[in-house]
Design a protein around this motif. Structure first.
Motif, PDB file in Angstrom:
ATOM      1  N   LYS A  49       0.775  -1.323  -0.024  1.00 38.84           N
ATOM      2  CA  LYS A  49       0.016  -0.007   0.054  1.00 38.84           C
ATOM      3  C   LYS A  49       0.764   1.398  -0.127  1.00 38.84           C
ATOM      4  CE  LYS A  49      -2.364   1.608   3.574  1.00 38.84           C
ATOM      5  NZ  LYS A  49      -3.181   1.885   4.541  1.00 38.84           N
ATOM      6  N   ASP A  50       1.888   1.282   0.844  1.00 35.86           N
ATOM      7  CA  ASP A  50       2.975   2.358   0.857  1.00 35.86           C
ATOM      8  C   ASP A  50       3.675   2.462  -0.503  1.00 35.86           C
ATOM      9  OD1 ASP A  50       2.101   2.718   3.105  1.00 35.86           O
ATOM     10  OD2 ASP A  50       3.733   1.782   4.382  1.00 35.86           O
ATOM     11  N   GLY A  51       4.165   1.649  -1.114  1.00 37.35           N
ATOM     12  CA  GLY A  51       4.757   1.614  -2.325  1.00 37.35           C
ATOM     13  C   GLY A  51       3.934   1.788  -3.440  1.00 37.35           C
ATOM     14  N   PHE A  52       2.668   1.221  -3.545  1.00 35.78           N
ATOM     15  CA  PHE A  52       2.146   1.359  -4.880  1.00 35.78           C
ATOM     16  C   PHE A  52       0.472   1.299  -4.787  1.00 35.78           C
ATOM     17  CE2 PHE A  52       5.420  -1.856  -5.116  1.00 35.78           C
ATOM     18  CZ  PHE A  52       6.074  -1.386  -5.906  1.00 35.78           C
ATOM     19  N   GLY A  53       0.047   1.886  -3.545  1.00 33.30           N
ATOM     20  CA  GLY A  53      -1.243   1.785  -3.068  1.00 33.30           C
ATOM     21  C   GLY A  53      -1.858   3.333  -3.935  1.00 33.30           C
ATOM     22  N   GLU A  54      -1.412   4.325  -3.963  1.00 29.74           N
ATOM     23  CA  GLU A  54      -2.071   5.333  -4.772  1.00 29.74           C
ATOM     24  C   GLU A  54      -2.210   5.207  -6.016  1.00 29.74           C
ATOM     25  OE1 GLU A  54      -1.224  10.192  -5.411  1.00 29.74           O
ATOM     26  OE2 GLU A  54       0.040   9.157  -3.784  1.00 29.74           O
ATOM     27  N   GLN A  55      -1.053   4.464  -6.709  1.00 30.21           N
ATOM     28  CA  GLN A  55      -1.344   4.307  -8.135  1.00 30.21           C
ATOM     29  C   GLN A  55      -2.611   3.262  -8.660  1.00 30.21           C
ATOM     30  OE1 GLN A  55       2.562   3.086 -10.251  1.00 30.21           O
ATOM     31  NE2 GLN A  55       1.429   1.268 -11.127  1.00 30.21           N
ATOM     32  N   MET A  56      -2.406   2.207  -7.555  1.00 30.56           N
ATOM     33  CA  MET A  56      -3.307   1.173  -7.917  1.00 30.56           C
ATOM     34  C   MET A  56      -4.883   1.694  -7.653  1.00 30.56           C
ATOM     35  SD  MET A  56      -1.721  -1.382  -8.902  1.00 30.56           S
ATOM     36  CE  MET A  56      -2.964  -2.363  -9.090  1.00 30.56           C
ATOM     37  N   LEU A  57      -4.868   2.610  -6.452  1.00 30.63           N
ATOM     38  CA  LEU A  57      -6.357   2.784  -6.249  1.00 30.63           C
ATOM     39  C   LEU A  57      -6.825   3.961  -7.446  1.00 30.63           C
ATOM     40  CD1 LEU A  57      -8.401   3.248  -3.998  1.00 30.63           C
ATOM     41  CD2 LEU A  57      -7.350   5.148  -3.363  1.00 30.63           C
TER      42      LEU A  57
END
Length: 293
Positions: A49-57
């Protein structure tokens, strides 16, 4: 579709291990144990979530918006299948599994089946394309005007050549050609550049791709005509024109595609407009700054 997450997991492995401690927290179960270090599911998900969460959301939000828009535009299986067949023709592929392999290897698309590709790639692209080109109007007059204004840049020649170091050898080669010797065989025997193994063939090229002296001669020859020695900085060339593309009819399809692209709304702008129009409510304050709107 599982997007960048699949290709970036390996990069985070060191970070994930560094964040783990030796004890299970709050009775959580360990999913992996490395030497004396336990990796829990919460730690694993937290690092993702910290690494890719924003992109995936954002990808999930955009995917939902595009799926809703596909329903609204009535983009169904028939239209998707038609686009799929067109794609296969463009790449000269007849077998579905062959195309799937190409998508996975050459284009690095993490799709596991043709159905997944159709739904997760083609369907959203059709949504973007339909909105992007909604106001595009291209007339026969537009295409003719573009051709008239860009004729010289559009014209192309397919040629082959034999490149030698001196004029005497070039004259010798030309005499052999005049006597009926095979061009491809002479190219393999005499030519000093990489095209020799291909019989001297260079494929199609437009103005500006070859050195000036070579280009001037190639575009002045008729199809099937062979030049005398042409000197350039590379040596002496004997050139034969194999084919020419110069009529409006030969370029009409390409011209229409060019004009369509010029008039279309960029895909990024289409997606941003859809995001702006969508009813997006961030229910958890932690994620308020994550959505790119």
């Amino acid at each position: 579709m599982k997007k960048l997450l699949l290709t970036t997991l390996g990069v985070t492995s060191i970070i994930i291990v560094a964040a783990c401690n030796n004890n299970e927290e709050n009775g959580e179960s360990t999913i992996v144990e490395v030497n004396d270090t336990s990796i829990t599911e919460t730690e694993f998900i937290g690092e993702l979530k910290d690494g890719f969460g924003e992109q995936m959301l954002n990808e999930m939000v955009q995917s939902t918006i595009l799926n809703d828009k596909a329903e609204e535009l009535d983009i169904g299986s028939e239209q998707i299948d038609e686009e799929f067949q067109s794609l296969k023709e463009n790449y000269g592929v007849e077998d579905d599994e062959q195309l799937l392999t190409m998508l996975q290897t050459q284009f690095q698309l993490p799709v596991e089946s043709i159905d997944e590709f159709k739904q997760d790639v083609l369907r959203p692209e059709l949504v973007i394309s339909e909105i992007s080109e909604a106001d595009v109007e291209i007339t026969d007059e537009d295409k003719q005007e573009y051709y008239d204004n860009n004729k010289e840049d559009l014209e192309s020649v397919s040629a082959r050549h034999i490149l030698v170091e001196d004029e005497e050898t070039a004259e010798e080669v030309k005499n052999q050609l005049d006597d009926g010797e095979d061009f491809a065989e002479l190219a393999e025997e005499y030519s000093t550049d990489g095209s020799a193994s291909e019989g001297g063939e260079l494929g199609f090229f437009t103005r500006g791709q070859m050195v000036e002296e070579f280009e001037e001669t190639a575009f002045s020859l008729e199809t099937g005509e062979i030049s005398g020695p042409v000197e350039t900085k590379h040596g002496f060339h004997i050139i034969e024109v194999l084919d020419k593309k110069e009529s409006f009819e030969e370029f009409e399809s390409d011209i229409e595609n060019t004009l369509r692209e010029e008039q279309s709304i960029p895909a990024e702008e289409v997606m941003q407009n859809l995001m702006d129009e969508a009813n997006i409510n961030v229910e958890e304050s932690t994620y308020e700054d994550w959505i790119q709107s």
